[in-house]
Design a protein around this motif. Sequence first.
Motif, PDB file in Angstrom:
ATOM      1  N   ILE A 168       0.834  -1.208   0.000  1.00 46.88           N
ATOM      2  CA  ILE A 168       0.000   0.000   0.000  1.00 46.88           C
ATOM      3  C   ILE A 168       0.867   1.257   0.000  1.00 46.88           C
ATOM      4  O   ILE A 168       0.607   2.220  -0.734  1.00 46.88           O
ATOM      5  N   TYR A 169       1.917   1.251   0.814  1.00 49.90           N
ATOM      6  CA  TYR A 169       2.789   2.422   0.921  1.00 49.90           C
ATOM      7  C   TYR A 169       3.500   2.704  -0.403  1.00 49.90           C
ATOM      8  O   TYR A 169       3.537   3.850  -0.873  1.00 49.90           O
ATOM      9  N   VAL A 170       4.059   1.662  -1.011  1.00 51.69           N
ATOM     10  CA  VAL A 170       4.800   1.849  -2.262  1.00 51.69           C
ATOM     11  C   VAL A 170       3.866   2.342  -3.366  1.00 51.69           C
ATOM     12  O   VAL A 170       4.220   3.239  -4.144  1.00 51.69           O
ATOM     13  N   TYR A 171       2.658   1.786  -3.413  1.00 51.51           N
ATOM     14  CA  TYR A 171       1.726   2.219  -4.458  1.00 51.51           C
ATOM     15  C   TYR A 171       1.286   3.668  -4.242  1.00 51.51           C
ATOM     16  O   TYR A 171       1.109   4.419  -5.206  1.00 51.51           O
ATOM     17  N   ASP A 172       1.117   4.068  -2.984  1.00 52.94           N
ATOM     18  CA  ASP A 172       0.775   5.465  -2.698  1.00 52.94           C
ATOM     19  C   ASP A 172       1.906   6.401  -3.126  1.00 52.94           C
ATOM     20  O   ASP A 172       1.665   7.470  -3.702  1.00 52.94           O
TER      21      ASP A 172
END
Length: 293
Positions: A168-172
């Motif tokens: 989730i963090y990387v995609y954000d």
Amino acid sequence: MINPYNILKLLSNFIFDKFSYNAPSPITCDEEQIARNLFNCLIKILESSSYLFESESTLDVDDESTYSDDEDSAPKTPTFKQLDVALDTDYQIIDDDFNLDQKFSLEYMKSAVDYFDEKDALTGKRKRSWTSVQHRFRRIPNPQCITRFRKYISTGGTKKHKIDDIDIYVYDQFGNARYQLLAVHDIDLRRWGLQKARELDLNSFEASENWLLAFKHRHRISSRKITQLVTRKHIESRQEIEQAAASFVDETNKVIEKYSPNEVLNSDQVGINLEPYGNRTLTHMGEQSTWSS
């Protein structure tokens, strides 16, 4: 059509067959409440166009309120009466990768532990037995899960939970970078993944090639050639453009006067960019135009 009087007659027969006859006694409040509930159920059945009867069987026991997470607190029993743990499926070791990682979210674990640990303000003891906890959280197979839940909550979740948080963090971060028209490459995705993994104390995470390929495949990300370039500095009006051009010529002439003509080179046709940039970036599949700054 259902005849309620036939139901009443049959119910009376069932009672006479099951229980011996007792002398009449005053009607109690509990008996009146039970009769009213039965009457309401019968009314709902008669008024409905269709109905379905369901039955549920449980193996609940009443003495589980003394359950504790400490193994030493369990009552000792003779050796010949102890259960064979290896043969009892309720007490077999739960496979972390299958049960906890795939069946229970971190929020579900926290809710179950909080519900189980809630204490009575007067007695200071747990308010609920394991039976009542399992009645609400039916997906939890046995009390051992509560202990495992506490372990994972204290470490921020299972490994799968942390991997999901990294995803989730990387995609954000990727979405934010592309929103700002910044070029993104594989090394950026891996750097963001490792950064989040360190925050979660997941030192075994290496942002491997397999993880990178799976991440891009999962989010439909591919490397595309940049087709539209937006410069970082731009001038809006024509008047500002003309003023900037005139100012550039004046300043350049002042500098050229200090050199001989043989020392001045015309770079008008030379392919040198003021701001170097790559011609590819990671972005979403299906874009009609790929922008970058």
